[in-house]
Scaffold this motif. Structure first.
Motif, PDB file in Angstrom:
ATOM      1  N   LEU A  50       0.854  -1.181  -0.002  1.00 24.69           N
ATOM      2  CA  LEU A  50      -0.117   0.090  -0.149  1.00 24.69           C
ATOM      3  C   LEU A  50       1.077   1.344  -0.011  1.00 24.69           C
ATOM      4  CD1 LEU A  50      -2.609  -1.261   2.596  1.00 24.69           C
ATOM      5  CD2 LEU A  50      -3.276  -0.859   0.062  1.00 24.69           C
ATOM      6  N   ALA A  51       1.949   1.297   0.700  1.00 16.44           N
ATOM      7  CA  ALA A  51       2.684   2.393   0.607  1.00 16.44           C
ATOM      8  C   ALA A  51       3.324   2.558  -0.720  1.00 16.44           C
ATOM      9  CB  ALA A  51       3.932   1.867   2.016  1.00 16.44           C
ATOM     10  N   LYS A  56       3.551   5.798  -5.784  1.00 16.44           N
ATOM     11  CA  LYS A  56       3.298   6.020  -7.116  1.00 16.44           C
ATOM     12  C   LYS A  56       2.007   6.711  -7.628  1.00 16.44           C
ATOM     13  CE  LYS A  56       5.233   1.415  -8.056  1.00 16.44           C
ATOM     14  NZ  LYS A  56       4.948   0.017  -8.301  1.00 16.44           N
ATOM     15  N   GLY A  57       1.161   7.138  -6.402  1.00 19.64           N
ATOM     16  CA  GLY A  57       0.494   8.187  -6.732  1.00 19.64           C
ATOM     17  C   GLY A  57      -0.901   7.557  -7.057  1.00 19.64           C
ATOM     18  N   LYS A  58      -1.066   6.156  -6.798  1.00 20.49           N
ATOM     19  CA  LYS A  58      -2.160   5.128  -7.138  1.00 20.49           C
ATOM     20  C   LYS A  58      -3.257   5.543  -5.953  1.00 20.49           C
ATOM     21  CE  LYS A  58       0.404   1.709  -9.915  1.00 20.49           C
ATOM     22  NZ  LYS A  58       0.734   0.224  -9.994  1.00 20.49           N
ATOM     23  N   ILE A  59      -2.999   5.689  -4.937  1.00 19.53           N
ATOM     24  CA  ILE A  59      -4.029   5.728  -4.053  1.00 19.53           C
ATOM     25  C   ILE A  59      -3.281   6.915  -2.963  1.00 19.53           C
ATOM     26  CG2 ILE A  59      -4.737   3.448  -3.744  1.00 19.53           C
ATOM     27  CD1 ILE A  59      -3.086   3.009  -1.220  1.00 19.53           C
TER      28      ILE A  59
END
Length: 283
Positions: A50-51, A56-59
């Motif tokens: 998740l980090a 990567k700016g995905k979440i």
């Protein structure tokens, strides 16, 4: 039936991946493993993935925090008493899975669906050790779970339409693509994939080409993203062998006979990436 709380049994690569996608989809999740170290590692691996997605700016960072808040560790199988769905993701061994399902049948609430992430073992046989075979189903996720979109949903002989529909709906909510599959050895994915991997191993065994060249042929000539021998190392050669044995036993056809070199590597402890050596060496 409404599924709100899920238990995932097994905190390894597959189990932690399944727990992650369930938590990201809004489900309350118990990640269960009897091994405390494996449980800690499973939760840590989820947090690391998740980090990376945050970097990567995905979440957003908030999405990571909310997802982790939905995850809780469990070292007692009796914790299934609070769950609507249990997804088993333990070792690919029928005796082990049957033992898990027998106990789950005793501790999970009567309405709960019991699912197996088995990649090849018969759902009908697993369901037969319970008193609720109509509520037992296969949910075969692909590895790595957070990335791969497919889930094979396998109906056992007695799986009810209500159970299937609940799992199909949940799979959609996980943003995966469900494919309905009948209960045959290897289902669809491994019935096609594993004989190809086995044949690739035969080409090395018979001296036709090196592992590197076999993989080059399949990547450059057939446009596969990964060669079959590198893929076998990633899956685990012990897992490949067990699936080939299920296919061979289930169909009784010599075309599914595991390559002797595959057996030899497994006996040597060369299991692929997880052991540091398979058809390739890993530092």
């Amino acid at each position: 039936m409404t599924i709100k709380k899920v238990m995932v049994i097994g905190a390894g690569q597959m189990g932690s991946g399944i727990a992650q996608v369930c938590a990201q989809a809004g489900y309350e999740v118990l990640l269960h493993d009897m091994n405390e170290e494996a449980l800690k590692k499973g939760l840590n691996d989820i947090e690391k993935r998740l980090a990376r997605n945050v970097e990567k700016g995905k979440i957003a960072e908030e999405d990571k925090s909310v997802t982790m808040s939905r995850l809780s560790p469990s070292s007692e199988l009796k914790d299934a008493a609070t769950c609507d769905l249990v997804i088993e993701a333990v070792v690919e061994n029928m005796d082990v899975k049957e033992a898990v399902f027998r106990e789950l049948d005793q501790v999970a609430p009567s309405h709960a669906i019991l699912a197996s992430n088995t990649s090849s073992l018969p759902i009908t046989e697993i369901a037969a050790v319970t008193q609720r075979p109509e509520q037992v189903i296969g949910m075969h996720f692909m590895n790595p779970v957070p990335v791969m979109k497919l889930v094979e949903i396998i109906r056992g002989l007695q799986t009810s339409d209500e159970t299937y529909e609940a799992i199909q709906k949940m799979t959609d909510e996980l943003r995966k693509t469900p494919v309905e599959v009948k209960d045959f050895p290897g289902f669809v994915s491994n019935r096609i994939l594993m004989p190809m991997i086995n044949e690739a191993i035969y080409t090395v065994y018979e001296g036709v080409a090196t592992p590197e060249d076999v993989d080059h042929v399949m990547k450059l000539g057939m446009n596969h993203p990964m060669g079959p021998l590198a893929l076998a190392d990633f899956i685990g050669l012990d897992t490949c062998l067990s699936i080939m044995e299920v296919l061979h036993d289930g169909f009784g056809d010599s075309k599914y006979r595991p390559c002797p070199l595959l057996r030899q590597y497994v006996k040597a402890g060369w299991l692929g990436k997880k052991s540091g050596r398979g058809f390739y060496q890993y530092s």
